[in-house]
Design an enzyme around this catalytic site. Structure first.
Site, PDB file in Angstrom:
ATOM      1  CG  ASP A 160      -0.280  -0.112   2.528  1.00 43.35           C
ATOM      2  OD1 ASP A 160       0.794   0.488   2.700  1.00 43.35           O
ATOM      3  OD2 ASP A 160      -0.808  -0.827   3.403  1.00 43.35           O
ATOM      4  CE  LYS A 184      -3.275  -3.381   3.650  1.00 47.50           C
ATOM      5  NZ  LYS A 184      -2.304  -3.977   4.569  1.00 47.50           N
TER       6      LYS A 184
HETATM    7  C1  R5P Z   1      -0.935  -2.669   7.646  1.00 47.89           C
HETATM    8  O1  R5P Z   1      -1.119  -1.490   7.430  1.00 47.89           O
HETATM    9  C2  R5P Z   1       0.436  -3.236   7.798  1.00 47.89           C
HETATM   10  O2  R5P Z   1       1.381  -2.429   7.181  1.00 47.89           O
HETATM   11  C3  R5P Z   1       0.532  -4.636   7.226  1.00 47.89           C
HETATM   12  O3  R5P Z   1       0.285  -4.593   5.847  1.00 47.89           O
HETATM   13  C4  R5P Z   1      -0.463  -5.535   7.878  1.00 47.89           C
HETATM   14  O4  R5P Z   1      -0.351  -5.442   9.261  1.00 47.89           O
HETATM   15  C5  R5P Z   1      -0.286  -6.958   7.441  1.00 47.89           C
HETATM   16  O5  R5P Z   1      -1.284  -7.713   8.042  1.00 47.89           O
HETATM   17  P1  R5P Z   1      -1.729  -9.111   7.440  1.00 47.89           P
HETATM   18  O6  R5P Z   1      -0.479  -9.933   7.275  1.00 47.89           O
HETATM   19  O7  R5P Z   1      -2.655  -9.673   8.463  1.00 47.89           O
HETATM   20  O8  R5P Z   1      -2.419  -8.842   6.151  1.00 47.89           O
END
Ligand code: R5P
Length: 288
Positions: A160, A184
């Protein structure tokens, strides 16, 4: 004296080496009712550096206990290093009645610390929740070290726009490649939707860089898009390899070449240490 929490024993040892300071032989115990007990031996040092990743509720309590124990043992200065700060993603009250959990735990830890060192907290603004001086270190550059030297036309992507600086830092440390980001949308704790970037990935090696891999939903969605787009090899690089639940399986099924993480969370993929940058931050703190 470097004082390790149970979940940060390898990092604390590496930090002790970096700083040339002794490593405390902490004893971790648990009472029959489930309460934790972390105890430090007698030591002869003015400064204690408590190093504890807080990836569980027990780890938070243990950190508070270690801060208190080192004061009891005579430390006049307590530096608290939180390599991975759990609850950091709860940095606002997302619904009426919700707590700002990151603020609540930050305040609690501040009561036992003269200074705090954080490694890539979810948002840098989290530092404002602490009532003690905070140094934030960025470990994204360290993620370039374990990458193969022969990446083909490398592209460093973040899942993102918020993580693009991590991708840029890893790319800069690698010394070659382009950067880009996906868009995202998160639908729930485990469901995310990724809109691919315009970048042509066919035949290229791609490194996806993020701060945390938690459930692996974000990373595996991104990997799947890249594999479908004809990417040659796809690497997942993250500072904090939480790898909760079935994250590992999701990534393998999506077609990942390799997962690379740091030792802020100690997993088998934690192939690079943040000890050098934490040591520098602790020294900078000392100089402050
Ligand atoms: C969210 O903003 C973080 O930067 C990570 O992308 C997120 O924590 C990843 O989480 P998951 O592995 O559960 O998709």
């Amino acid at each position: 004296m470097i004082v390790p929490g149970a979940s940060s024993q390898a990092l604390a040892a590496a930090l002790a080496d970096e700083l040339g300071e002794p490593l405390a032989a902490v004893e971790y115990d648990r009472f029959p009712d489930g309460e934790t007990l972390a105890a430090v031996p007698a030591f002869d040092a003015d400064r204690a550096v408590v190093v504890a990743t807080t990836d569980s509720n027990d780890a938070w309590v243990e950190l508070l206990q270690l801060q208190d124990a080192v004061r009891e043992a005579g430390a006049s200065e307590v530096v608290t290093v939180i390599p991975y700060m759990g609850y950091a993603r709860q940095d606002e009250a997302f619904e009426p009645g919700h707590p700002v959990s990151a603020r609540a735990v930050a305040r609690a830890v501040s009561t036992g610390a003269d200074r705090i060192v954080l490694v890539n907290p979810h948002e840098e603004s989290i530092a404002d929740f602490f009532d003690a001086h905070v140094t934030v270190c960025d470990a994204a550059g360290r993620l370039a070290e374990p990458l193969p030297d022969d990446l083909a036309s490398p592209l460093f992507l973040s899942p993102d726009s918020g993580a693009i600086d991590l991708a840029k830092a890893t790319c800069a440390a690698y010394g070659d490649g382009d950067t880009d980001y996906f868009e995202k949308t998160r639908h729930s704790g485990t469901e995310v939707e990724i809109a691919p970037s315009d970048a042509d990935v066919a035949g290229r090696d791609v490194v996806i860089v993020d701060d945390i891999v938690a459930t692996g939903s974000t990373m595996s969605e991104a990997v799947a898009h890249l594999v479908a787009g004809g990417a040659e090899r796809v690497f997942a690089a993250c500072v904090h390899p939480l790898l909760a639940r079935s994250a590992r399986t999701k990534l393998e099924r999506a077609g990942i070449e390799r997962i690379i993480g740091t030792d802020t969370i100690e997993r088998d993929v934690s192939v690079v240490s943040v000890a050098p940058i934490v040591a520098a931050a602790v020294d900078a703190v000392e100089a402050a």
